[in-house]
Design a protein around this motif. Structure first.
Motif, PDB file in Angstrom:
ATOM      1  N   VAL A   1       0.838  -1.195   0.000  1.00 25.29           N
ATOM      2  CA  VAL A   1       0.000   0.000   0.000  1.00 25.29           C
ATOM      3  C   VAL A   1       0.878   1.252   0.000  1.00 25.29           C
ATOM      4  O   VAL A   1       0.622   2.217  -0.740  1.00 25.29           O
ATOM      5  N   ILE A   2       1.915   1.240   0.826  1.00 22.12           N
ATOM      6  CA  ILE A   2       2.811   2.401   0.893  1.00 22.12           C
ATOM      7  C   ILE A   2       3.531   2.588  -0.441  1.00 22.12           C
ATOM      8  O   ILE A   2       3.671   3.723  -0.939  1.00 22.12           O
ATOM      9  N   THR A   3       3.965   1.491  -1.054  1.00 18.75           N
ATOM     10  CA  THR A   3       4.619   1.580  -2.363  1.00 18.75           C
ATOM     11  C   THR A   3       3.671   2.162  -3.403  1.00 18.75           C
ATOM     12  O   THR A   3       4.065   3.002  -4.230  1.00 18.75           O
ATOM     13  N   MET A   4       2.407   1.726  -3.369  1.00 19.36           N
ATOM     14  CA  MET A   4       1.419   2.263  -4.301  1.00 19.36           C
ATOM     15  C   MET A   4       1.233   3.764  -4.089  1.00 19.36           C
ATOM     16  O   MET A   4       1.174   4.550  -5.051  1.00 19.36           O
ATOM     17  N   ALA A   5       1.146   4.174  -2.823  1.00 21.25           N
ATOM     18  CA  ALA A   5       0.970   5.596  -2.527  1.00 21.25           C
ATOM     19  C   ALA A   5       2.138   6.413  -3.067  1.00 21.25           C
ATOM     20  O   ALA A   5       1.947   7.473  -3.686  1.00 21.25           O
ATOM     21  N   ARG A   6       3.359   5.942  -2.844  1.00 18.12           N
ATOM     22  CA  ARG A   6       4.531   6.665  -3.345  1.00 18.12           C
ATOM     23  C   ARG A   6       4.537   6.699  -4.875  1.00 18.12           C
ATOM     24  O   ARG A   6       4.873   7.719  -5.479  1.00 18.12           O
ATOM     25  N   SER A   7       4.157   5.592  -5.507  1.00 14.92           N
ATOM     26  CA  SER A   7       4.136   5.541  -6.962  1.00 14.92           C
ATOM     27  C   SER A   7       3.144   6.539  -7.539  1.00 14.92           C
ATOM     28  O   SER A   7       3.355   7.101  -8.616  1.00 14.92           O
ATOM     29  N   LEU A   8       2.041   6.771  -6.801  1.00 16.22           N
ATOM     30  CA  LEU A   8       1.009   7.684  -7.267  1.00 16.22           C
ATOM     31  C   LEU A   8       1.355   9.143  -6.990  1.00 16.22           C
ATOM     32  O   LEU A   8       0.632  10.046  -7.433  1.00 16.22           O
ATOM     33  N   GLY A   9       2.424   9.398  -6.236  1.00 11.26           N
ATOM     34  CA  GLY A   9       2.853  10.768  -5.993  1.00 11.26           C
ATOM     35  C   GLY A   9       2.627  11.280  -4.592  1.00 11.26           C
ATOM     36  O   GLY A   9       2.743  12.473  -4.337  1.00 11.26           O
ATOM     37  N   TRP A  10       2.308  10.398  -3.644  1.00  7.16           N
ATOM     38  CA  TRP A  10       2.135  10.816  -2.243  1.00  7.16           C
ATOM     39  C   TRP A  10       3.495  11.229  -1.689  1.00  7.16           C
ATOM     40  O   TRP A  10       4.407  10.424  -1.568  1.00  7.16           O
ATOM     41  N   ASP A  11       3.626  12.498  -1.309  1.00  5.84           N
ATOM     42  CA  ASP A  11       4.918  13.015  -0.854  1.00  5.84           C
ATOM     43  C   ASP A  11       5.085  13.009   0.656  1.00  5.84           C
ATOM     44  O   ASP A  11       6.206  13.042   1.158  1.00  5.84           O
ATOM     45  N   GLY A  12       3.984  13.018   1.394  1.00 10.15           N
ATOM     46  CA  GLY A  12       4.071  13.144   2.840  1.00 10.15           C
ATOM     47  C   GLY A  12       4.413  11.844   3.528  1.00 10.15           C
ATOM     48  O   GLY A  12       4.601  10.793   2.900  1.00 10.15           O
ATOM     49  N   ASP A  13       4.518  11.919   4.861  1.00  7.02           N
ATOM     50  CA  ASP A  13       4.783  10.726   5.654  1.00  7.02           C
ATOM     51  C   ASP A  13       3.598   9.766   5.555  1.00  7.02           C
ATOM     52  O   ASP A  13       2.454  10.174   5.326  1.00  7.02           O
ATOM     53  N   LEU A  14       3.880   8.485   5.769  1.00  2.97           N
ATOM     54  CA  LEU A  14       2.832   7.461   5.750  1.00  2.97           C
ATOM     55  C   LEU A  14       2.889   6.657   7.036  1.00  2.97           C
ATOM     56  O   LEU A  14       3.966   6.199   7.441  1.00  2.97           O
ATOM     57  N   ASN A  15       1.753   6.546   7.681  1.00  3.34           N
ATOM     58  CA  ASN A  15       1.642   5.875   8.973  1.00  3.34           C
ATOM     59  C   ASN A  15       1.653   4.367   8.777  1.00  3.34           C
ATOM     60  O   ASN A  15       0.659   3.775   8.347  1.00  3.34           O
ATOM     61  N   ASP A  16       2.781   3.725   9.094  1.00  4.10           N
ATOM     62  CA  ASP A  16       2.918   2.279   8.887  1.00  4.10           C
ATOM     63  C   ASP A  16       2.282   1.524  10.054  1.00  4.10           C
ATOM     64  O   ASP A  16       2.965   0.921  10.887  1.00  4.10           O
ATOM     65  N   SER A  17       0.967   1.576  10.101  1.00  4.51           N
ATOM     66  CA  SER A  17       0.194   0.852  11.098  1.00  4.51           C
ATOM     67  C   SER A  17      -1.109   0.428  10.439  1.00  4.51           C
ATOM     68  O   SER A  17      -1.420   0.873   9.325  1.00  4.51           O
ATOM     69  N   PRO A  18      -1.896  -0.422  11.065  1.00  5.00           N
ATOM     70  CA  PRO A  18      -3.163  -0.836  10.442  1.00  5.00           C
ATOM     71  C   PRO A  18      -4.071   0.336  10.088  1.00  5.00           C
ATOM     72  O   PRO A  18      -4.876   0.235   9.166  1.00  5.00           O
ATOM     73  N   ALA A  19      -3.948   1.462  10.833  1.00  7.23           N
ATOM     74  CA  ALA A  19      -4.792   2.632  10.545  1.00  7.23           C
ATOM     75  C   ALA A  19      -4.433   3.284   9.217  1.00  7.23           C
ATOM     76  O   ALA A  19      -5.155   4.172   8.743  1.00  7.23           O
ATOM     77  N   LEU A  20      -3.328   2.857   8.587  1.00  2.47           N
ATOM     78  CA  LEU A  20      -2.951   3.378   7.274  1.00  2.47           C
ATOM     79  C   LEU A  20      -4.111   3.270   6.296  1.00  2.47           C
ATOM     80  O   LEU A  20      -4.374   4.199   5.522  1.00  2.47           O
ATOM     81  N   ALA A  21      -4.829   2.131   6.325  1.00  3.05           N
ATOM     82  CA  ALA A  21      -5.892   1.875   5.357  1.00  3.05           C
ATOM     83  C   ALA A  21      -7.030   2.868   5.458  1.00  3.05           C
ATOM     84  O   ALA A  21      -7.774   3.063   4.489  1.00  3.05           O
ATOM     85  N   LEU A  22      -7.197   3.490   6.620  1.00  2.44           N
ATOM     86  CA  LEU A  22      -8.317   4.397   6.829  1.00  2.44           C
ATOM     87  C   LEU A  22      -7.903   5.866   6.760  1.00  2.44           C
ATOM     88  O   LEU A  22      -8.607   6.742   7.244  1.00  2.44           O
ATOM     89  N   GLY A  23      -6.739   6.119   6.176  1.00  2.00           N
ATOM     90  CA  GLY A  23      -6.340   7.495   5.928  1.00  2.00           C
ATOM     91  C   GLY A  23      -5.826   8.225   7.144  1.00  2.00           C
ATOM     92  O   GLY A  23      -6.123   9.409   7.319  1.00  2.00           O
ATOM     93  N   ALA A  24      -5.032   7.548   7.969  1.00  2.00           N
ATOM     94  CA  ALA A  24      -4.512   8.181   9.186  1.00  2.00           C
ATOM     95  C   ALA A  24      -3.290   9.048   8.906  1.00  2.00           C
ATOM     96  O   ALA A  24      -2.843   9.777   9.791  1.00  2.00           O
ATOM     97  N   SER A  25      -2.726   8.979   7.693  1.00  2.34           N
ATOM     98  CA  SER A  25      -1.568   9.804   7.346  1.00  2.34           C
ATOM     99  C   SER A  25      -2.037  11.159   6.832  1.00  2.34           C
ATOM    100  O   SER A  25      -3.164  11.301   6.363  1.00  2.34           O
ATOM    101  N   GLU A  26      -1.161  12.165   6.916  1.00  2.00           N
ATOM    102  CA  GLU A  26      -1.542  13.513   6.518  1.00  2.00           C
ATOM    103  C   GLU A  26      -1.029  13.835   5.117  1.00  2.00           C
ATOM    104  O   GLU A  26       0.037  13.382   4.706  1.00  2.00           O
ATOM    105  N   THR A  27      -1.806  14.647   4.407  1.00  3.51           N
ATOM    106  CA  THR A  27      -1.417  15.091   3.081  1.00  3.51           C
ATOM    107  C   THR A  27      -2.057  16.445   2.801  1.00  3.51           C
ATOM    108  O   THR A  27      -2.835  16.950   3.617  1.00  3.51           O
TER     109      THR A  27
END
Length: 665
Positions: A451-477
């Motif tokens: 999921v994190i690799t997909m986000a980076r590939s799509l252009g997500w520049d911010g930090d990514l929360n590597d926890s189960p809450a990642l799936a529900l949009g817990a990271s900021e952008t």
């Protein structure tokens, strides 16, 4: 006894007269010598200044930095930044403009020798009458003295500067002609809105050269000299027009305009140009300035011109949509904020609204600077990672309670927005309904790393929360980055990097200093995944149970995703038509929860009204969607909550759902 003789009265009077006469002679001697010393001092200092004065043409442009002029996608000016300038001699400028400046600032300019004793005396009298000290307020300075201040003496304390103005003014009157002095003044005076000099001001406010301004325009420009920020017509046009009436009266009284011209000018005050009237694009312009190289934008020493991707019509549609929704559907006085970004599939940003102008707001760009959690608007990344790993939109996923053990934090049990569960549902229906537990299951089984690799590939520049809450949009952008992520789906899986600058060139020569080269296409996901995700996002809007039904357009298919964060602190709708991608965020700057607002509510409505304006008169372009074979909808009845299984039991459940999807079980 002999009596003492008294001094006769006449003799005593003679002594007094001689004493008084002596005092006056002494005072006259002192005054004459002071005058002589002062005159010699002024003469010497004037001579000293005179030998150091540069050529007049070297003083015309006194800007420390260059200017930036921005053009929209059609080549029209829409924004100015930096120190705007433009050099013309006073003789090249409109005669009406020269007359307006002299009438306003120094009516004896052509006859005095640099100083105006009558003007100084009048200014002192006015200052004292208004309760100020003699040198506070009105200065009585001639144009020549003002040039001395502008060019040479701006850093000196008031009293020192006033004394030094005398030799500088005298020296300039000797070295330069009246027209040269007036040229320096009219090119260096600050006139508001980043405009230095009358050529820049005429271009800024009226879209024409100072050669062409008429009487009303000249009066408005000359009126800026007293208080350029206060009287700037882009700030308050009515105030600027009222000020120009004062200048017109001065011009009439001093014989520069006749009765008929005066009456016509009074009845027809100057108006701003269309570019100056439109304040659209301020947030976009600020973003381009901050995103470009500093030495060519914020700190440029040259006058440059930037061609951009900005579209006035699309900007107007976005601003109009935001205004209308808040007027029609939001309680009066609400401090809620919102932001909008519209871009083309390749990432070319066409419009940007960074917030509502309330309570002094306007400098903070919520589209590019505000880091917020996207909530369920992150789910397209999760489901894209699942599809990329081999899943199909018809695969079944279990919507049931789930508890995951997080080291150091204990158990985590995500819930659906409705607090109910549906059991096994297809992947696409889980997405359309924005169910949380299926998203977590897909993320955990596909792997958070994927999921994190997909986000980076799509252009997500911010930090990514590597926890189960990642799936529900817990990271900021930011809204800009998230809208760019969605553009890749419309772009058939090719990454789209948001950009606004096309070329940066020198204003005078046209030489291109910087050009935005088309990036080498980077595939973020397969075309299959992008096509399936586009279809799944279209179901968010078109299916009877989709969370984004409010965003549907009558004349074309659209796709998108809603997002609402915990306690409704943020609400999102991001989506696209076949031509444009748009993102909307709504919330409070201080993270106060929204009341009764979800991503499928007001943000979807803002998005819809924006896209209606964007597409007005445009033919419909079909979405690049890939429809899965015979999509099935699971039973819609919610299932009763069941005991939450542990993380160890989740993988078999998901494998079972995959098998059932593949074999129809």
């Amino acid at each position: 006894m002999t009596k003492a003789k008294s001094t006769p009265p006449r003799k005593r009077r003679n002594i007094v007269v001689r004493a008084i006469t002596g005092v006056f002679r002494l005072m006259r001697w002192i005054v004459l010598r002071l005058i002589l010393i002062g005159g010699l001092t002024v003469a010497a200092s004037t001579a000293w200044v005179l030998v150091q004065l540069p050529e007049a043409n070297e003083l015309l442009d006194g800007r420390e930095r260059g200017s930036v002029t921005m053009l929209d996608r059609n080549g029209r000016v829409f924004a100015w930044r930096g120190e705007q300038g433009g050099v013309l001699s006073s003789q090249e400028m409109s005669e009406d403009l020269r007359n307006a400046v002299v009438a306003t600032e120094d009516k004896r300019f052509y006859w005095h020798f640099g100083l105006s004793p009558r003007g100084i005396a009048g200014a002192i009298r006015i200052n004292l009458r208004e309760g100020r000290s003699a040198l506070s307020g009105h200065g009585g300075s001639t144009i020549t003295q003002q040039v001395a201040k502008l060019v040479f003496l701006s850093d000196y304390p008031t009293m020192t500067r006033k004394l030094l103005e005398i030799p500088y003014a005298l020296a300039m009157e000797i070295a330069y002609t009246k027209e040269e002095i007036l040229s320096i003044y009219m090119n260096r005076a600050y006139l508001g809105a980043s405009a230095n000099g009358f050529e820049a001001a005429a271009q800024r406010y009226f879209g024409i050269s100072a050669r062409e301004v008429d009487v009303p325009q000249s009066a408005m420009l000359a009126g800026l000299l007293t208080a350029p920020s206060r009287f700037a017509p882009t700030r308050d046009l009515a105030r600027a027009q009222n000020r120009s009436q004062v200048i017109l009266r001065l011009m009439h009284e001093q014989g520069y305009i006749d009765d008929l011209t005066f009456a016509l000018a009074q009845a027809n005050p100057a108006e701003l140009s269309a570019s100056a009237r439109s304040r659209a694009g301020g947030y976009f312009a600020d973003w381009v300035m901050s995103d470009g190289p500093e030495f060519l934008t914020r700190e440029t020493a040259e006058d440059v011109r930037i061609a951009t991707t900005f579209d006035r019509d699309i900007q107007a549609a976005a601003e109009g949509a935001l205004t209308s929704v808040f007027e029609d559907l939001v309680r009066e006085g609400s401090q809620a904020q919102a932001a909008i970004v519209v871009m083309s599939p390749d990432g070319a940003v066409r419009a940007m609204v960074g917030g509502r102008a309330i309570g002094g707001a306007g400098t903070f760009n919520r589209a590019t600077q505000a880091l917020r959690q996207p909530g369920s608007a992150f789910k397209p990344i999760v489901f894209a990672a699942g599809l990329e790993s081999g899943m199909d939109p018809n695969d079944l996923v279990n919507d049931a309670p789930i508890t995951l053990r997080i080291p150091g934090s204990g158990d985590w049990s995500p819930q659906n927005y409705t607090r109910s569960y549906m059991g096994y549902v297809t992947m696409w229906e889980a997405f359309a309904r924005s169910l949380n537990t299926p998203a977590v299951r897909i993320s955990e089984t596909t792997g958070r790393g994927s999921v994190i690799t997909m986000a980076r590939s799509l252009g997500w520049d911010g930090d990514l929360n590597d926890s189960p809450a990642l799936a529900l949009g817990a990271s900021e952008t930011t809204l800009l980055d998230l809208t760019g992520v969605y553009a890749a789906f419309l772009n058939r899986g090719v990454r789209a990097e948001p950009y606004g600058l096309l070329t940066l060139s020198l204003r005078e020569s046209g030489d291109v200093l910087l050009e935005n080269q088309a990036p080498v296409p980077v595939r973020a996901m397969s075309e299959r995944t992008a096509g399936y995700m586009t279809w799944m996002m279209s179901q968010v809007v078109s299916s009877p149970f989709g969370t984004g039904r409010r965003a549907a357009l009558e004349d074309r298919s659209v796709a998108g995703k809603t997002g609402t964060t915990q306690a409704a602190r943020d609400a999102w709708f991001v989506g696209f038509s076949g031509d444009y991608v748009a993102g909307v965020w709504m919330g409070y700057d201080d993270n106060t929860p929204l009341t009764g607002v979800t991503g499928g509510g007001l943000p979807a409505e803002i998005w819809k009204r924006t896209m209606e304006g964007v597409h007005a008169g445009r033919p419909a372009t079909p979405l690049p969607a890939l429809v899965p074979i015979a999509p099935q909808v699971a039973a819609p009845a919610p299932q009763p909550a069941t005991p939450a299984p542990s993380q160890q039991n989740e993988a078999p459940n998901l494998i079972e759902s995959l098998l059932r999807g593949l074999f129809g079980g």
